[in-house]
Design a protein around this motif. Structure first.
Motif, PDB file in Angstrom:
ATOM      1  N   ARG A  86       5.161 -15.031  -4.308  1.00  0.00           N
ATOM      2  CA  ARG A  86       5.362 -13.596  -4.040  1.00  0.00           C
ATOM      3  C   ARG A  86       4.109 -12.792  -4.397  1.00  0.00           C
ATOM      4  O   ARG A  86       3.742 -11.854  -3.689  1.00  0.00           O
ATOM      5  CB  ARG A  86       6.562 -13.071  -4.854  1.00  0.00           C
ATOM      6  N   GLU A  87       3.450 -13.193  -5.492  1.00  0.00           N
ATOM      7  CA  GLU A  87       2.224 -12.502  -5.878  1.00  0.00           C
ATOM      8  C   GLU A  87       1.136 -12.729  -4.826  1.00  0.00           C
ATOM      9  O   GLU A  87       0.398 -11.808  -4.464  1.00  0.00           O
ATOM     10  CB  GLU A  87       1.754 -13.004  -7.252  1.00  0.00           C
ATOM     11  N   LYS A  88       1.069 -13.948  -4.310  1.00  0.00           N
ATOM     12  CA  LYS A  88       0.094 -14.270  -3.263  1.00  0.00           C
ATOM     13  C   LYS A  88       0.383 -13.462  -1.991  1.00  0.00           C
ATOM     14  O   LYS A  88      -0.552 -12.970  -1.342  1.00  0.00           O
ATOM     15  CB  LYS A  88       0.113 -15.766  -2.952  1.00  0.00           C
ATOM     16  N   GLU A  89       1.640 -13.297  -1.634  1.00  0.00           N
ATOM     17  CA  GLU A  89       2.000 -12.486  -0.459  1.00  0.00           C
ATOM     18  C   GLU A  89       1.493 -11.048  -0.596  1.00  0.00           C
ATOM     19  O   GLU A  89       0.927 -10.490   0.340  1.00  0.00           O
ATOM     20  CB  GLU A  89       3.524 -12.448  -0.277  1.00  0.00           C
ATOM     21  N   VAL A  90       1.718 -10.477  -1.764  1.00  0.00           N
ATOM     22  CA  VAL A  90       1.297  -9.094  -2.006  1.00  0.00           C
ATOM     23  C   VAL A  90      -0.231  -8.994  -1.972  1.00  0.00           C
ATOM     24  O   VAL A  90      -0.786  -8.076  -1.358  1.00  0.00           O
ATOM     25  CB  VAL A  90       1.867  -8.575  -3.348  1.00  0.00           C
ATOM     26  N   LEU A  91      -0.914  -9.927  -2.618  1.00  0.00           N
ATOM     27  CA  LEU A  91      -2.383  -9.905  -2.626  1.00  0.00           C
ATOM     28  C   LEU A  91      -2.965 -10.136  -1.234  1.00  0.00           C
ATOM     29  O   LEU A  91      -3.959  -9.509  -0.859  1.00  0.00           O
ATOM     30  CB  LEU A  91      -2.926 -10.941  -3.614  1.00  0.00           C
ATOM     31  N   ASP A  92      -2.340 -11.042  -0.472  1.00  0.00           N
ATOM     32  CA  ASP A  92      -2.815 -11.290   0.895  1.00  0.00           C
ATOM     33  C   ASP A  92      -2.649 -10.047   1.775  1.00  0.00           C
ATOM     34  O   ASP A  92      -3.514  -9.738   2.589  1.00  0.00           O
ATOM     35  CB  ASP A  92      -2.072 -12.473   1.520  1.00  0.00           C
ATOM     36  N   LEU A  93      -1.535  -9.367   1.593  1.00  0.00           N
ATOM     37  CA  LEU A  93      -1.309  -8.147   2.366  1.00  0.00           C
ATOM     38  C   LEU A  93      -2.326  -7.077   1.981  1.00  0.00           C
ATOM     39  O   LEU A  93      -2.839  -6.354   2.847  1.00  0.00           O
ATOM     40  CB  LEU A  93       0.121  -7.645   2.140  1.00  0.00           C
ATOM     41  N   GLU A  94      -2.641  -6.983   0.695  1.00  0.00           N
ATOM     42  CA  GLU A  94      -3.649  -6.020   0.235  1.00  0.00           C
ATOM     43  C   GLU A  94      -5.024  -6.357   0.828  1.00  0.00           C
ATOM     44  O   GLU A  94      -5.747  -5.464   1.302  1.00  0.00           O
ATOM     45  CB  GLU A  94      -3.713  -6.021  -1.290  1.00  0.00           C
ATOM     46  N   LYS A  95      -5.376  -7.639   0.837  1.00  0.00           N
ATOM     47  CA  LYS A  95      -6.648  -8.066   1.429  1.00  0.00           C
ATOM     48  C   LYS A  95      -6.669  -7.765   2.928  1.00  0.00           C
ATOM     49  O   LYS A  95      -7.692  -7.346   3.477  1.00  0.00           O
ATOM     50  CB  LYS A  95      -6.874  -9.557   1.212  1.00  0.00           C
ATOM     51  N   ASN A  96      -5.529  -7.987   3.582  1.00  0.00           N
ATOM     52  CA  ASN A  96      -5.422  -7.731   5.015  1.00  0.00           C
ATOM     53  C   ASN A  96      -5.672  -6.248   5.314  1.00  0.00           C
ATOM     54  O   ASN A  96      -6.360  -5.901   6.275  1.00  0.00           O
ATOM     55  CB  ASN A  96      -4.044  -8.157   5.527  1.00  0.00           C
ATOM     56  N   ILE A  97      -5.125  -5.382   4.487  1.00  0.00           N
ATOM     57  CA  ILE A  97      -5.330  -3.936   4.666  1.00  0.00           C
ATOM     58  C   ILE A  97      -6.809  -3.590   4.514  1.00  0.00           C
ATOM     59  O   ILE A  97      -7.376  -2.862   5.319  1.00  0.00           O
ATOM     60  CB  ILE A  97      -4.475  -3.128   3.670  1.00  0.00           C
ATOM     61  N   LYS A  98      -7.440  -4.109   3.471  1.00  0.00           N
ATOM     62  CA  LYS A  98      -8.857  -3.821   3.239  1.00  0.00           C
ATOM     63  C   LYS A  98      -9.728  -4.365   4.365  1.00  0.00           C
ATOM     64  O   LYS A  98     -10.647  -3.692   4.841  1.00  0.00           O
ATOM     65  CB  LYS A  98      -9.307  -4.406   1.907  1.00  0.00           C
ATOM     66  N   THR A  99      -9.426  -5.579   4.824  1.00  0.00           N
ATOM     67  CA  THR A  99     -10.195  -6.191   5.902  1.00  0.00           C
ATOM     68  C   THR A  99     -10.031  -5.412   7.204  1.00  0.00           C
ATOM     69  O   THR A  99     -11.012  -5.112   7.888  1.00  0.00           O
ATOM     70  CB  THR A  99      -9.759  -7.657   6.108  1.00  0.00           C
ATOM     71  N   THR A 100      -8.778  -5.084   7.514  1.00  0.00           N
ATOM     72  CA  THR A 100      -8.507  -4.329   8.743  1.00  0.00           C
ATOM     73  C   THR A 100      -9.201  -2.973   8.697  1.00  0.00           C
ATOM     74  O   THR A 100      -9.818  -2.547   9.682  1.00  0.00           O
ATOM     75  CB  THR A 100      -6.981  -4.146   8.939  1.00  0.00           C
ATOM     76  N   SER A 101      -9.103  -2.310   7.570  1.00  0.00           N
ATOM     77  CA  SER A 101      -9.743  -1.003   7.418  1.00  0.00           C
ATOM     78  C   SER A 101     -11.252  -1.118   7.592  1.00  0.00           C
ATOM     79  O   SER A 101     -11.874  -0.300   8.274  1.00  0.00           O
ATOM     80  CB  SER A 101      -9.405  -0.424   6.047  1.00  0.00           C
ATOM     81  N   SER A 102     -11.842  -2.104   6.985  1.00  0.00           N
ATOM     82  CA  SER A 102     -13.285  -2.301   7.078  1.00  0.00           C
ATOM     83  C   SER A 102     -13.715  -2.665   8.500  1.00  0.00           C
ATOM     84  O   SER A 102     -14.709  -2.144   9.011  1.00  0.00           O
ATOM     85  CB  SER A 102     -13.713  -3.398   6.109  1.00  0.00           C
ATOM     86  N   LEU A 103     -12.963  -3.561   9.148  1.00  0.00           N
ATOM     87  CA  LEU A 103     -13.313  -3.981  10.503  1.00  0.00           C
ATOM     88  C   LEU A 103     -13.199  -2.847  11.509  1.00  0.00           C
ATOM     89  O   LEU A 103     -13.979  -2.761  12.451  1.00  0.00           O
ATOM     90  CB  LEU A 103     -12.418  -5.140  10.955  1.00  0.00           C
ATOM     91  N   ARG A 104     -12.231  -1.981  11.310  1.00  0.00           N
ATOM     92  CA  ARG A 104     -12.016  -0.906  12.281  1.00  0.00           C
ATOM     93  C   ARG A 104     -12.775   0.367  11.938  1.00  0.00           C
ATOM     94  O   ARG A 104     -13.310   1.022  12.816  1.00  0.00           O
ATOM     95  CB  ARG A 104     -10.529  -0.603  12.398  1.00  0.00           C
ATOM     96  N   PHE A 105     -12.813   0.730  10.651  1.00  0.00           N
ATOM     97  CA  PHE A 105     -13.364   2.030  10.275  1.00  0.00           C
ATOM     98  C   PHE A 105     -14.626   1.941   9.420  1.00  0.00           C
ATOM     99  O   PHE A 105     -15.156   2.965   9.003  1.00  0.00           O
ATOM    100  CB  PHE A 105     -12.307   2.855   9.521  1.00  0.00           C
TER     101      PHE A 105
END
Length: 182
Positions: A86-105
């Protein structure tokens, strides 16, 4: 005699500087772009894409907040592998947000590339029109008042409308050719 040479040298320098003086003109690129319907369409497409990306990012952020909150509430009940998973799921989602934000904006993100692809053709058109207008009017320097670096400007030195006329004549010719073909 020495004063005469000094005076002559000063007069020669002044005469030379006046003969090499550059004529300066000013344009307003934002005004020009606002008068171009194709640019407005491109800007609307860009804004639509930005809105879509922002909504996707907000959805991801909301999902992250829900998962993080649920994880924090259930943390004491989870043991061993369940806790790590569950901790890995939350951290992966947080990384996904940062990556998506960086790639797009980010600095080299998709938004900057899309903006460059949409705006660059208009900048090239304006550049060509400015070059044509400056050659016709004998301008050595053309400034852009959109950047708000101009403190004072006399209307006779504002060449925005002349550049716009050159650009609109080009689009008018294209429209006339299209209507003549029909």
């Amino acid at each position: 005699m020495k004063n005469f040479k000094t005076l002559f040298a000063l007069a020669a320098i002044l005469l030379f500087s006046f003969s090499n003086a550059q004529k300066v003109g000013v344009i307003d690129t934002q005004y020009i772009l606002d008068k171009m319907p194709e640019y407005k369409e491109a800007e609307a497409r860009l804004n639509s894409q930005i809105d879509t990306w922002e909504k996707d990012l907000q959805r991801l952020q909301s999902e992250y907040e829900q998962k993080r909150s649920a994880f924090e509430n259930e943390r004491v009940l989870l043991i061993g592998d369940q806790l790590k998973l569950r901790e890995k799921e939350v951290l992966d989602l947080e990384k996904n947000i940062k990556t998506t934000s960086s790639l797009r904006f980010g600095k080299t993100g998709e938004i900057n590339q899309l903006r460059a692809n949409l705006v660059e053709p208009f900048e090239d058109q304006i550049w060509t029109a400015v070059k044509t207008m400056s050659e016709k009017n004998g301008l050595g320097i053309v400034l852009d008042k959109t950047d708000n670096n101009i403190i004072f400007l006399q209307k006779r030195n504002d060449y925005t409308d002349k550049v716009l006329d050159i650009l609109l004549k080009g689009t008018g010719d294209k429209k006339e050719k299209k209507t003549n073909k029909k």
